[in-house]
Design an enzyme around this catalytic site. Structure first.
Site, PDB file in Angstrom:
ATOM      1  CD  GLN A 169      32.462 -42.609 -14.147  1.00 35.72           C
ATOM      2  OE1 GLN A 169      31.378 -43.099 -14.438  1.00 35.72           O
ATOM      3  NE2 GLN A 169      33.456 -43.331 -13.656  1.00 35.72           N
ATOM      4  CG  ASP A 192      34.557 -37.879 -14.299  1.00 37.77           C
ATOM      5  OD1 ASP A 192      35.150 -37.674 -13.232  1.00 37.77           O
ATOM      6  OD2 ASP A 192      34.664 -38.937 -14.940  1.00 37.77           O
ATOM      7  CG  ASP A 231      38.406 -38.060  -9.993  1.00 39.50           C
ATOM      8  OD1 ASP A 231      39.100 -37.678  -9.037  1.00 39.50           O
ATOM      9  OD2 ASP A 231      38.164 -39.267 -10.219  1.00 39.50           O
ATOM     10  CE1 TYR A 250      40.322 -38.589  -3.673  1.00 35.11           C
ATOM     11  CE2 TYR A 250      38.089 -39.056  -4.441  1.00 35.11           C
ATOM     12  CZ  TYR A 250      39.186 -39.382  -3.661  1.00 35.11           C
ATOM     13  OH  TYR A 250      39.144 -40.515  -2.874  1.00 35.11           O
ATOM     14  CD1 TRP A 261      42.401 -42.102 -14.376  1.00 34.35           C
ATOM     15  CD2 TRP A 261      42.100 -40.423 -15.826  1.00 34.35           C
ATOM     16  NE1 TRP A 261      41.567 -42.562 -15.379  1.00 34.35           N
ATOM     17  CE2 TRP A 261      41.370 -41.555 -16.273  1.00 34.35           C
ATOM     18  CE3 TRP A 261      42.051 -39.246 -16.576  1.00 34.35           C
ATOM     19  CZ2 TRP A 261      40.625 -41.537 -17.456  1.00 34.35           C
ATOM     20  CZ3 TRP A 261      41.300 -39.215 -17.746  1.00 34.35           C
ATOM     21  CH2 TRP A 261      40.591 -40.352 -18.175  1.00 34.35           C
TER      22      TRP A 261
END
Length: 355
Positions: free
Chosen positions: A157, A180, A207, A234, A270
């Site tokens: 991340q 991230d 994410d 995602y 999340w």
């Protein structure tokens, strides 16, 4: 040329499709002569400061009016923190295009921290915004962590920007990273913190837009990178607290990718530290969705099912915008409550979209 003002900075008119042309695309050039920075940052030493953090530190603590930092073209490496005691800071790129000014660092979650341990996801942020009323215009924020060059680091991340303050706004800003990229958060789970993004470009893979803030993406390009995995990634991972009716809203955006069809999810819920009250919300409406999104666009996150989250679409179009039983749609009545003003106004009437 028609002119408009955004966040007190006058710029050229921006075409509605200006953020859709590619990673290097830009809207009309900024006009640095139309506002007066309090200080100027220049990498070559010709300004008041050579680094971004030095200029931020020059902002008066507890400032009651905007403090504008103009940044001349160049790449500025190093971590930047806008503390809670530095409200109303504006950072504006003085180049013609957002890519002319790049503010970047290269740390990941698993990168060793000289103080001990590793940086963690929060600590990996190239830029951290805790000062309320922060604004950024016409520049690029990036996390340059190279995953391929660091196979020994498994926690990858790597945040480009972390926001935890209220009333933060970005226009014509690029956010670049992989996992991230953009962490839109708040000081506490039940504290509402609002963020507004207009004519921006956000890209990443896993994410890459996540957190519990109330965040509106208006006419932005949201670009999923090719990760070479299954799935390829995602787009969102909201963790909106159940007490907050407004999480992420994407309106009049373009969701794009160069990866294979139906390999990217719109999002997954999340639950930080397995918090059962983190009932994430992502609403995508009136936006173009390309073929990288499949007919089942939402994903479970571990044991947390996506159907218990607040995921919905409305009047989207494009090859990835099919309507299926696995794609909850707002009714017209519901859509009337899921708007930019509903997300942003609050009790103080904040309206960055009108300026």
């Amino acid at each position: 040329m028609r002119r408009r003002t955004f966040l007190g900075i006058t710029t050229g008119a921006v075409a509605a499709t200006s953020t859709l042309a590619g990673r290097g695309a830009s809207a009309s050039p900024a006009r640095p002569g139309s506002f007066a920075p309090h200080v100027v940052v220049a990498a070559d030493g010709s300004g008041d400061f050579a680094g971004i953090q030095e200029a931020v530190n020059a902002a008066p603590a507890g400032n009651a009016s905007a403090f504008v930092i103009g940044v001349r073209p160049g790449t500025y490496a190093g971590r930047v923190v806008i503390g809670a005691d530095r409200p109303l800071v504006t950072i504006a790129g003085l180049g013609r295009r957002p890519q002319d000014v790049v503010i970047a660092d290269d740390r990941a979650n698993g990168t060793p921290n000289p103080a001990g341990g590793t940086w963690g996801t929060t600590g990996s942020a190239s830029v951290t915004v805790d000062g309320s009323g922060f604004r950024a215009h016409n520049l690029t924020f990036a996390n340059l962590f190279d995953e391929a060059a660091h196979p020994e680091i498994t926690n990858r991340q790597a945040v480009a920007v972390l926001t935890r303050a209220d009333r933060v706004a970005f226009s014509r800003v690029r956010f670049l990273g992989n996992q991230d990229t953009l962490y839109v958060n708040s000081p506490a789970a039940t504290t509402v913190a609002r963020a507004y993004f207009r004519d921006c470009h956000v890209e990443g893979d896993v994410d890459f837009i996540f957190g519990r803030a109330t965040a509106v993406f208006d006419r932005c390009r949201v670009h999923s990178l090719h990760r070479g995995t299954t799935p390829n990634g995602y787009v969102t991972a909201p963790s909106t607290d159940i007490s907050n009716p407004h999480g992420f809203l994407f309106t009049r955006c373009a969701l794009t990718s160069d990866t294979a069809p139906a390999t990217v999810f719109l999002g997954r819920p999340w639950h930080p530290s397995q918090d059962p009250d983190a009932i994430g919300q992502t609403v995508i409406r009136d936006s173009r969705i390309e073929a990288h999104i499949g007919s089942t666009p939402w994903s479970d996150f571990g044991t947390w099912p996506w159907r218990e989250a607040r995921f919905a679409e409305y009047r989207n179009f494009g090859p990835g915008a099919s309507v299926t039983p696995d794609r909850p749609q707002l009714t017209p009545a519901e859509a009337a409550t899921q708007t930019v003003p509903a997300f942003l106004r609050g009790t103080d009437g904040w309206s960055p979209d009108r300026h």
